[in-house]
Design a protein around this motif. Structure first.
Motif, PDB file in Angstrom:
ATOM      1  N   ASP A 135       0.813  -1.215   0.000  1.00 25.93           N
ATOM      2  CA  ASP A 135       0.000   0.000   0.000  1.00 25.93           C
ATOM      3  C   ASP A 135       0.845   1.262   0.000  1.00 25.93           C
ATOM      4  N   LYS A 136       2.177   1.104  -0.055  1.00 28.71           N
ATOM      5  CA  LYS A 136       3.046   2.266  -0.058  1.00 28.71           C
ATOM      6  C   LYS A 136       3.983   2.319  -1.262  1.00 28.71           C
ATOM      7  N   ALA A 137       4.343   1.162  -1.810  1.00 29.12           N
ATOM      8  CA  ALA A 137       5.307   1.153  -2.908  1.00 29.12           C
ATOM      9  C   ALA A 137       5.217  -0.148  -3.678  1.00 29.12           C
ATOM     10  N   THR A 138       5.836  -0.163  -4.862  1.00 24.94           N
ATOM     11  CA  THR A 138       5.972  -1.360  -5.677  1.00 24.94           C
ATOM     12  C   THR A 138       7.415  -1.823  -5.591  1.00 24.94           C
ATOM     13  N   ARG A 169      -5.203   1.640  -4.786  1.00 24.60           N
ATOM     14  CA  ARG A 169      -6.360   1.546  -3.893  1.00 24.60           C
ATOM     15  C   ARG A 169      -6.103   2.312  -2.602  1.00 24.60           C
ATOM     16  N   LYS A 170      -4.917   2.155  -2.030  1.00 22.36           N
ATOM     17  CA  LYS A 170      -4.586   2.846  -0.789  1.00 22.36           C
ATOM     18  C   LYS A 170      -4.550   4.349  -1.009  1.00 22.36           C
ATOM     19  N   LEU A 171      -3.983   4.763  -2.137  1.00 24.08           N
ATOM     20  CA  LEU A 171      -3.924   6.182  -2.455  1.00 24.08           C
ATOM     21  C   LEU A 171      -5.323   6.767  -2.577  1.00 24.08           C
ATOM     22  N   SER A 172      -6.222   6.024  -3.198  1.00 29.37           N
ATOM     23  CA  SER A 172      -7.608   6.489  -3.353  1.00 29.37           C
ATOM     24  C   SER A 172      -8.276   6.672  -1.994  1.00 29.37           C
ATOM     25  N   GLN A 173      -8.068   5.709  -1.104  1.00 30.42           N
ATOM     26  CA  GLN A 173      -8.666   5.790   0.228  1.00 30.42           C
ATOM     27  C   GLN A 173      -8.132   6.999   1.004  1.00 30.42           C
ATOM     28  N   LYS A 206       2.962   3.145 -11.592  1.00 33.79           N
ATOM     29  CA  LYS A 206       2.124   2.449 -10.615  1.00 33.79           C
ATOM     30  C   LYS A 206       1.326   3.396  -9.733  1.00 33.79           C
ATOM     31  N   GLY A 207       1.578   4.692  -9.841  1.00 37.84           N
ATOM     32  CA  GLY A 207       0.877   5.651  -9.003  1.00 37.84           C
ATOM     33  C   GLY A 207       1.833   6.657  -8.397  1.00 37.84           C
ATOM     34  N   LEU A 208       1.295   7.518  -7.553  1.00 38.61           N
ATOM     35  CA  LEU A 208       2.078   8.591  -6.951  1.00 38.61           C
ATOM     36  C   LEU A 208       2.880   8.077  -5.763  1.00 38.61           C
ATOM     37  N   MET A 209       4.181   8.392  -5.743  1.00 33.73           N
ATOM     38  CA  MET A 209       5.039   8.077  -4.607  1.00 33.73           C
ATOM     39  C   MET A 209       5.663   9.358  -4.090  1.00 33.73           C
TER      40      MET A 209
END
Length: 412
Positions: free
Chosen positions: A42-45, A183-187, A274-277
């Motif tokens: 939920d924090k990184a790939t 998903r975690k970022l959305s929440q 993969k999303g925002l980090m």
């Protein structure tokens, strides 16, 4: 010998992860230290690496959620060895058998995936030494016959070729599962909107002093440090200095208490596939511009290459996001909890501004500060952004912690 590859521990607070994607085929031969899978937390790939060379066997499927320490795959080291050589392709064999194919056949083979050619048409083309391109270029107009031919084609084959341009018609839908990070970022983003009293204040910065400084010293900077000087290090340092004048912007709420760190750990938002980090530059207040620039460069590369650790993403007392790299002129960034504020950078645009009573063209950037009004008052939020503007338009003040040299000289 059978080697067991287990799910590693991304961080202390993470108990389960998702097997995002296998990077090799089940049953294939892998090499030692080869990346074999992507692990989504939920924090990184992160990536799963083969500990030894051998034949890999999967124990987890893509998309499965597994506990940390669970068996992901096994590697049979007895089967290690060079992968079997690939058989020569049919195209290569055909080339060996018929090295001097007629011009029409070569052209037809090249364009075969795009345009269907009937046997009769192919025979006529060969007889008259014509290629598919010759036929297409010979079309002068589209009539009723050509349109009806496309209309009555099966749905799977419906396409139009006009003047050599292929137009596809599709009503298909593509579906894919959201990654655990997404998903975690959305929440978190929804929670911020629901649980904070978020407001945004704006200002603008004349970027000409920093741009002139970079232009003047860039060659020497690259020669000495080995990398280019960007804008982000100036903003990071400015945030760290401005926070000393307005510490509330660098604070956060913990239950009924306010935590005010005596350091400034700045998170730099990085967009990845993969999303925002948000990697963290720690103790930015005590680091030089070159040190900050190098650290930002290294952290961003790690994030994009999926090499970053959970520790490098954890913490942070303030965040900077730069929508300007994508062309954004103005936006309202969302706070990164449990932090209380975030600075948004934007595109640099030449605009007419008034300077000493004269209208001049200057490279201007809008900056935005989104903040939690529960803990940060308007005075601090506006004052913080004004201080950022002052520091960036007078970068020499970054050497004196935001104080005028005369003040330091007179100790006032």
């Amino acid at each position: 010998m059978i080697i067991e590859i287990k799910i590693p521990t991304p961080g202390e607070s993470i108990t389960e992860v998702e097997l995002g994607k296998w990077l090799v085929e089940d049953g294939s031969i892998v090499e030692k230290n080869e990346e074999v899978a992507e692990i989504e937390s939920d924090k990184a790939t992160l990536t799963l690496v083969a500990e030894e060379s051998g034949k890999i066997s999967f124990n987890v499927q893509e998309g499965d959620t597994v506990e940390v320490g669970a068996l992901a795959c096994t590697i049979d080291t007895d089967a290690a060895g060079a992968p079997p050589k690939k058989a020569p392709s049919a195209a290569v064999e055909e080339k060996k058998e018929a090295p001097s194919a007629p011009k029409a056949e070569k052209a037809e083979a090249k364009d075969q995936p795009k345009i269907k050619t009937t046997a009769v048409a192919k025979e006529m083309m060969e007889e008259h030494h014509l290629s598919v391109d010759d036929i297409i270029s010979g079309l002068q107009r589209i009539g009723k016959k050509e349109v009806e031919a496309v209309i009555h084609q099966p749905a799977a084959e419906k396409q139009a070729v006009v003047g050599g341009t292929k137009a596809n018609f599709s009503r298909d839908l593509k579906r894919e599962n959201m990654t655990m990070l997404r998903r975690k970022l959305s929440q978190r983003l929804v929670a911020v909107k629901n649980e904070t009293a978020m407001l945004t204040t704006f200002n603008e910065v004349d970027m000409s002093p920093i741009m002139e400084l970079r232009k003047k010293y860039q060659p020497k900077f690259v020669e000495k440090h080995g990398f280019k000087l960007g804008f982000m290090s100036f903003f990071t340092k400015a945030v760290a200095v401005a926070a000393q004048f307005h510490p509330a912007v660098n604070s956060m709420i913990d239950g009924d208490q306010i935590i005010e760190p005596q350091f400034v750990d700045v998170g730099i938002a990085v967009s990845t596939p993969k999303g925002l980090m948000v990697p963290i530059v720690r103790n930015a207040e005590s680091k030089s511009i070159p040190a900050i620039e190098l650290e930002i460069k290294e952290l961003a590369e790690k994030a994009r290459n999926k090499k970053i650790s959970i520790e490098e993403l954890t913490g942070g007392t303030f965040t900077i996001t730069n929508g300007g790299v994508f062309g954004s002129l103005l936006s309202t960034p969302i706070i990164n909890p449990p932090q209380s504020a975030i600075l948004g950078m934007h595109n640099i645009v030449d605009r007419p501004v008034a300077v000493d009573g004269q209208v001049v063209i200057r490279p201007m950037m809008y900056v935005a500060l989104s903040y939690d009004h529960r803990i940060i008052d308007g005075k601090d939020s506006v004052g913080f952004l004004v201080k950022i503007k002052e520091l960036l338009e007078n970068p020499q003040l970054l050497l004196t912690d935001g104080k005028a040299p005369e003040e330091l000289l007179l100790q006032v």
